[in-house]
Design an enzyme around this catalytic site. Structure first.
Site, PDB file in Angstrom:
ATOM      1  N   HIS A   1      13.962   0.500  -1.423  1.00  0.00           N
ATOM      2  CA  HIS A   1      12.680   0.875  -0.831  1.00  0.00           C
ATOM      3  C   HIS A   1      12.706   2.389  -0.647  1.00  0.00           C
ATOM      4  CE1 HIS A   1      12.291  -3.361   0.010  1.00  0.00           C
ATOM      5  NE2 HIS A   1      11.211  -3.218   0.752  1.00  0.00           N
TER       6      HIS A   1
ATOM      7  N   GLU B   1       7.740   4.600   1.037  1.00  0.00           N
ATOM      8  CA  GLU B   1       6.762   3.746   1.734  1.00  0.00           C
ATOM      9  C   GLU B   1       6.305   4.567   2.940  1.00  0.00           C
ATOM     10  OE1 GLU B   1       8.477   0.301   3.683  1.00  0.00           O
ATOM     11  OE2 GLU B   1       6.540  -0.726   3.855  1.00  0.00           O
TER      12      GLU B   1
ATOM     13  N   ASP C   1       5.384  -8.434  -0.682  1.00  0.00           N
ATOM     14  CA  ASP C   1       6.280  -7.902   0.353  1.00  0.00           C
ATOM     15  C   ASP C   1       6.666  -8.962   1.384  1.00  0.00           C
ATOM     16  OD1 ASP C   1       7.881  -5.889   1.343  1.00  0.00           O
ATOM     17  OD2 ASP C   1       6.262  -4.710   2.227  1.00  0.00           O
ATOM     18  N   ASP C   2       5.815  -9.206   2.389  1.00  0.00           N
ATOM     19  CA  ASP C   2       6.085 -10.194   3.443  1.00  0.00           C
ATOM     20  C   ASP C   2       4.802 -10.984   3.678  1.00  0.00           C
ATOM     21  OD1 ASP C   2       8.846  -9.182   4.522  1.00  0.00           O
ATOM     22  OD2 ASP C   2       7.593  -7.396   4.326  1.00  0.00           O
TER      23      ASP C   2
HETATM   24  N1  HPA Z   1       9.830  -2.121   4.247  1.00  0.00           N
HETATM   25  C1  HPA Z   1      11.084  -2.028   4.652  1.00  0.00           C
HETATM   26  N2  HPA Z   1      11.806  -3.077   5.001  1.00  0.00           N
HETATM   27  C2  HPA Z   1      11.254  -4.287   4.922  1.00  0.00           C
HETATM   28  C3  HPA Z   1       9.954  -4.442   4.501  1.00  0.00           C
HETATM   29  C4  HPA Z   1       9.219  -3.300   4.118  1.00  0.00           C
HETATM   30  O1  HPA Z   1       8.035  -3.336   3.742  1.00  0.00           O
HETATM   31  N3  HPA Z   1       9.706  -5.774   4.547  1.00  0.00           N
HETATM   32  C5  HPA Z   1      10.818  -6.380   4.956  1.00  0.00           C
HETATM   33  N4  HPA Z   1      11.767  -5.485   5.201  1.00  0.00           N
HETATM   34 ZN    ZN Z   2       9.634  -4.594   1.131  1.00  0.00          ZN
END
Ligand code: HPA
Ligand code: ZN
Length: 335
Positions: A194, A197, A275-276
């Site tokens: 990641h 973001e 993502d979630d």
């Molecule tokens: N970003 C960082 N960590 C995470 C995310 C995310 O969008 N979703 C679950 N863990």
């Molecule tokens: Zn993520």
């Protein structure tokens, strides 16, 4: 167009399995395991899902994961997600999991990985869905803890295609994890991280140059650095973008401000992901539909995004060709 998007064969490359845990299953597992939740109804849980940044989401997300205790729990969560894939024409998925969220609570890695592997084998056989597992390190914990986790996971290496880096981005640069990723690469894992973001474009550059990632998760802030965009385009390093997540966590104020289609049109290998999904208000199709509704995504762009999702996947060349062919047949048949 809505029906075309919903039925289109696609792959998902950025889904945290713990983020697929719907409140209903969370309550069921809480009851089954005698774990108290700070909520009494599903409505209360959903009402608490009002986030204003990444950290406010992560706090509640780690709390939700506490109900996961046994191999059967990890199976049930993963199987529920894979059935939702089936209903949405997701024919390939690459699933993130956070071992430290569980091992730090005394849950064994064999329960975590065992449950997911069993669900995924069932999905291949009964649902015709292929999948891979990617193990993420929590970047708010130390590099030493990540290294220990990598070592603990070596006996399960054949089940895990790659390693990633997630959790609180700001103040936790990829460079802190350079040695762990070097070791992971030496052990034959692919790498992702990641980056960009909430963190700056410099973190994306570090992920590419120091962690040798095959894909960047999110990466939307690359647009702030034209030279970085050029590097990502030249090397065709895929971005796994998560539109609904980005709006929920206020990376963009509203969907019509999202830069995903601009990134796509700059020649970046962009993909769409959820993502979630249990926390951000939609699964993969809802993410595609949001781009159609709020950004006027064209049919050609939708097809290009789906094609990218297969091409950016960690499947073998033959499997990849078969997945792309499935999309092409669909496009032809729909005229
Ligand atoms: N970003 C960082 N960590 C995470 C995310 C995310 O969008 N979703 C679950 N863990
Ligand atoms: Zn993520």
């Amino acid at each position: 167009m809505i029906e075309f998007i919903e039925k289109m064969p696609k792959a998902e490359l950025h889904i945290h399995i713990e983020g697929s845990l719907e409140p209903e299953l969370m309550f069921e597992l809480g009851r089954r395991n005698g774990i108290d939740l700070p909520f009494t109804t599903v409505e209360e849980v959903r009402a608490a899902y009002r986030f204003d940044n990444l950290q406010s989401f992560l706090d509640i997300y780690y709390q939700g994961a506490n109900v996961l205790q046994t191999e059967q729990d990890f199976f049930d969560m993963t199987w529920a997600y894979l059935q939702r894939c089936r209903a949405r024409n997701i024919i390939h998925t690459e699933i993130f999991f956070d071992p430290q969220t569980h091992t730090d609570r005394g849950i064994g890695l064999e329960a975590v990985i065992g449950g997911m592997v069993r669900a995924r084998d069932d999905a291949r056989e009964k649902l015709g869905i292929s999948s891979r597992l990617i193990m993420c390190f929590l970047r708010h914990l130390s590099a030493g803890s990540a290294m220990e986790t990598l070592q603990q996971a070596l006996p399960y290496k054949k089940y895990i295609i790659g390693v990633g880096l997630d959790s609180s981005e700001a103040g936790h640069p990829p460079e802190d994890f350079r040695l762990v990723f070097e070791r992971a690469l030496a052990e034959g894992f692919l790498t992702v991280a990641h980056a960009g973001e909430e963190g700056p474009p410099a973190y994306i550059r570090q992920a590419v140059e120091l962690l040798h990632v095959s894909r960047i998760d999110h990466g939307v802030r690359c647009s702030e650095d034209a030279e970085l965009v050029k590097l990502l385009v030249d090397r065709q390093i895929p971005l796994t973008v998560c539109p609904l997540s980005n709006v929920k966590l206020r990376v963009f104020d509203k969907m019509s401000d999202h830069n995903i289609l601009n990134l796509l049109e700059s020649g970046l290998k962009v993909t769409v992901n959820s993502d979630d999904p249990a926390y951000f208000g939609g699964y993969l199709n809802e993410n595609y539909l949001a781009l159609y509704r709020d950004l006027n995504m064209t049919r050609e762009q939708a097809i290009r995004l789906a094609r990218n999702s297969f091409e950016a996947s960690f499947t073998g060349e033959q499997e990849k060709q078969a997945l792309v062919a499935c999309l092409e047949r669909y496009v032809q048949a729909s005229g």
